[in-house]
Design a protein around this motif. Sequence first.
Motif, PDB file in Angstrom:
ATOM      1  N   LEU A   9       5.681 -38.847  32.774  1.00 35.69           N
ATOM      2  CA  LEU A   9       4.091 -38.665  32.514  1.00 35.69           C
ATOM      3  C   LEU A   9       3.530 -39.446  33.824  1.00 35.69           C
ATOM      4  CD1 LEU A   9       1.794 -37.693  30.723  1.00 35.69           C
ATOM      5  CD2 LEU A   9       1.931 -40.117  29.709  1.00 35.69           C
ATOM      6  N   GLU A  10       2.708 -38.678  34.610  1.00 38.82           N
ATOM      7  CA  GLU A  10       2.189 -39.390  35.676  1.00 38.82           C
ATOM      8  C   GLU A  10       0.691 -39.846  35.278  1.00 38.82           C
ATOM      9  OE1 GLU A  10       1.811 -36.472  38.817  1.00 38.82           O
ATOM     10  OE2 GLU A  10       3.966 -36.599  39.426  1.00 38.82           O
ATOM     11  N   VAL A  11       0.476 -41.071  35.546  1.00 41.14           N
ATOM     12  CA  VAL A  11      -0.867 -41.623  35.214  1.00 41.14           C
ATOM     13  C   VAL A  11      -1.310 -42.027  36.592  1.00 41.14           C
ATOM     14  CG1 VAL A  11      -2.438 -43.163  34.131  1.00 41.14           C
ATOM     15  CG2 VAL A  11      -0.555 -42.384  33.064  1.00 41.14           C
ATOM     16  N   GLU A  12      -2.389 -41.403  37.236  1.00 40.74           N
ATOM     17  CA  GLU A  12      -2.845 -41.691  38.431  1.00 40.74           C
ATOM     18  C   GLU A  12      -4.311 -41.571  38.832  1.00 40.74           C
ATOM     19  OE1 GLU A  12      -0.604 -38.523  40.348  1.00 40.74           O
ATOM     20  OE2 GLU A  12      -2.077 -37.161  40.019  1.00 40.74           O
ATOM     21  N   ARG A  13      -4.822 -42.055  39.885  1.00 44.55           N
ATOM     22  CA  ARG A  13      -5.919 -41.811  40.314  1.00 44.55           C
ATOM     23  C   ARG A  13      -6.224 -41.323  41.928  1.00 44.55           C
ATOM     24  NH1 ARG A  13     -11.022 -44.590  38.591  1.00 44.55           N
ATOM     25  NH2 ARG A  13      -9.512 -44.902  36.568  1.00 44.55           N
ATOM     26  N   LYS A  14      -6.943 -40.339  42.083  1.00 44.97           N
ATOM     27  CA  LYS A  14      -6.904 -39.654  43.350  1.00 44.97           C
ATOM     28  C   LYS A  14      -8.176 -40.027  44.038  1.00 44.97           C
ATOM     29  CE  LYS A  14      -3.858 -35.817  42.492  1.00 44.97           C
ATOM     30  NZ  LYS A  14      -2.789 -35.962  43.414  1.00 44.97           N
ATOM     31  N   PRO A  80      -4.091 -35.087  27.986  1.00 41.90           N
ATOM     32  CA  PRO A  80      -5.030 -35.934  27.752  1.00 41.90           C
ATOM     33  C   PRO A  80      -4.654 -37.547  28.369  1.00 41.90           C
ATOM     34  CG  PRO A  80      -5.168 -34.810  25.729  1.00 41.90           C
ATOM     35  CD  PRO A  80      -3.893 -34.316  26.582  1.00 41.90           C
ATOM     36  N   GLU A  81      -3.282 -37.533  28.381  1.00 42.20           N
ATOM     37  CA  GLU A  81      -2.762 -38.991  28.677  1.00 42.20           C
ATOM     38  C   GLU A  81      -2.038 -39.026  30.163  1.00 42.20           C
ATOM     39  OE1 GLU A  81      -1.371 -37.179  26.101  1.00 42.20           O
ATOM     40  OE2 GLU A  81      -2.484 -38.345  24.525  1.00 42.20           O
ATOM     41  N   GLY A  82      -2.311 -37.829  30.854  1.00 37.91           N
ATOM     42  CA  GLY A  82      -1.948 -37.907  32.231  1.00 37.91           C
ATOM     43  C   GLY A  82      -1.230 -36.454  32.636  1.00 37.91           C
ATOM     44  N   LYS A  83      -0.497 -36.196  33.602  1.00 38.47           N
ATOM     45  CA  LYS A  83       0.229 -35.027  34.022  1.00 38.47           C
ATOM     46  C   LYS A  83       1.746 -35.199  33.547  1.00 38.47           C
ATOM     47  CE  LYS A  83      -2.817 -33.358  37.494  1.00 38.47           C
ATOM     48  NZ  LYS A  83      -3.171 -32.919  38.826  1.00 38.47           N
ATOM     49  N   ALA A 172       3.388 -51.264  35.257  1.00 39.89           N
ATOM     50  CA  ALA A 172       1.894 -51.060  35.122  1.00 39.89           C
ATOM     51  C   ALA A 172       1.631 -51.813  33.793  1.00 39.89           C
ATOM     52  CB  ALA A 172       1.469 -49.664  35.236  1.00 39.89           C
ATOM     53  N   PRO A 173      -0.085 -52.211  33.645  1.00 42.39           N
ATOM     54  CA  PRO A 173      -0.143 -52.771  32.511  1.00 42.39           C
ATOM     55  C   PRO A 173       0.210 -51.722  31.163  1.00 42.39           C
ATOM     56  CG  PRO A 173      -2.085 -52.955  33.943  1.00 42.39           C
ATOM     57  CD  PRO A 173      -0.832 -52.214  34.504  1.00 42.39           C
ATOM     58  N   ALA A 174       0.556 -52.498  30.073  1.00 44.64           N
ATOM     59  CA  ALA A 174       0.921 -51.679  28.902  1.00 44.64           C
ATOM     60  C   ALA A 174      -0.381 -51.313  27.995  1.00 44.64           C
ATOM     61  CB  ALA A 174       1.890 -52.404  28.366  1.00 44.64           C
ATOM     62  N   SER A 175      -1.318 -51.953  28.034  1.00 45.37           N
ATOM     63  CA  SER A 175      -2.613 -51.763  27.363  1.00 45.37           C
ATOM     64  C   SER A 175      -3.514 -50.797  28.345  1.00 45.37           C
ATOM     65  CB  SER A 175      -3.266 -53.018  26.798  1.00 45.37           C
ATOM     66  OG  SER A 175      -3.781 -53.590  28.077  1.00 45.37           O
ATOM     67  N   ALA A 176      -4.240 -50.131  27.461  1.00 50.16           N
ATOM     68  CA  ALA A 176      -5.421 -49.227  28.032  1.00 50.16           C
ATOM     69  C   ALA A 176      -6.344 -49.974  28.706  1.00 50.16           C
ATOM     70  CB  ALA A 176      -6.213 -48.502  26.746  1.00 50.16           C
ATOM     71  N   ALA A 177      -6.772 -51.298  28.190  1.00 49.10           N
ATOM     72  CA  ALA A 177      -7.718 -52.269  28.829  1.00 49.10           C
ATOM     73  C   ALA A 177      -7.078 -52.544  30.094  1.00 49.10           C
ATOM     74  CB  ALA A 177      -7.981 -53.401  27.985  1.00 49.10           C
ATOM     75  N   GLY A 178      -5.821 -53.010  30.186  1.00 47.54           N
ATOM     76  CA  GLY A 178      -5.232 -53.647  31.442  1.00 47.54           C
ATOM     77  C   GLY A 178      -5.044 -52.094  32.561  1.00 47.54           C
ATOM     78  N   VAL A 179      -5.092 -50.918  31.915  1.00 52.12           N
ATOM     79  CA  VAL A 179      -5.056 -50.000  33.006  1.00 52.12           C
ATOM     80  C   VAL A 179      -6.141 -49.684  33.607  1.00 52.12           C
ATOM     81  CG1 VAL A 179      -4.713 -47.289  33.183  1.00 52.12           C
ATOM     82  CG2 VAL A 179      -2.801 -48.833  31.989  1.00 52.12           C
ATOM     83  N   ALA A 180      -7.480 -49.779  32.669  1.00 53.84           N
ATOM     84  CA  ALA A 180      -8.680 -49.587  33.321  1.00 53.84           C
ATOM     85  C   ALA A 180      -9.244 -50.618  34.027  1.00 53.84           C
ATOM     86  CB  ALA A 180      -9.558 -49.640  31.855  1.00 53.84           C
TER      87      ALA A 180
END
Length: 210
Positions: A9-14, A80-83, A172-180
Amino acid sequence: MTTEPRSSLEVERKYDVGDEASVPDWSLLPGVATVGAAEPRELDARYLDTADGRLAAALTALRRRTGGPDEGWHVKRSTPEGKLETHWPLDDADEAAPPDVPDAIVAELAEVAQPPFEVIARIRNSRTAFALLDAAGDLVAEFVDDRVTATDERSGRTSSWREWELELGPAAPASAAGVAELFAAADELVASAGGAPAASESKLGRALGR
């Protein structure tokens, strides 16, 4: 093709950036202690779909890419979680141009599209990758600086641009808040370099003008 595929699962920002933009100091990101050495990669990808765009309608992309540590066939599905990416390595018989889609991938896509598949875009990318590591040396994220040249194979239109991408790693951070928090800090660093969140969600979309 007999090799079992790998999925991730890719969680990324472009980000869209100018040609002269300077790469930020990514060690300023939360949790990042060191930035690895630059790793150049030359990537060449051909994207395929049916004539009536069944894969695009299913928010799915199919490509065959050479170059880089994950060269091979990739199926990317937007969630919804990523690619969600499924990857198959290339084999010795996989040299046709346009490429023949292996049976295993045809089966993977059967619920949303059936052959024939045709090449809709070619995207070549001179990439420089950097590993962003925590204090233990584990991967928080990978940053890539991409200089892209793309051809829409149906219209013949070519385009080129530069973009940055930040993809979360195992540390990477495990929590949604940490990712944000991490992505918010990245947005600020990119903005200070004159960049902004990408207007198109994928290279393929930009190559095809969408």
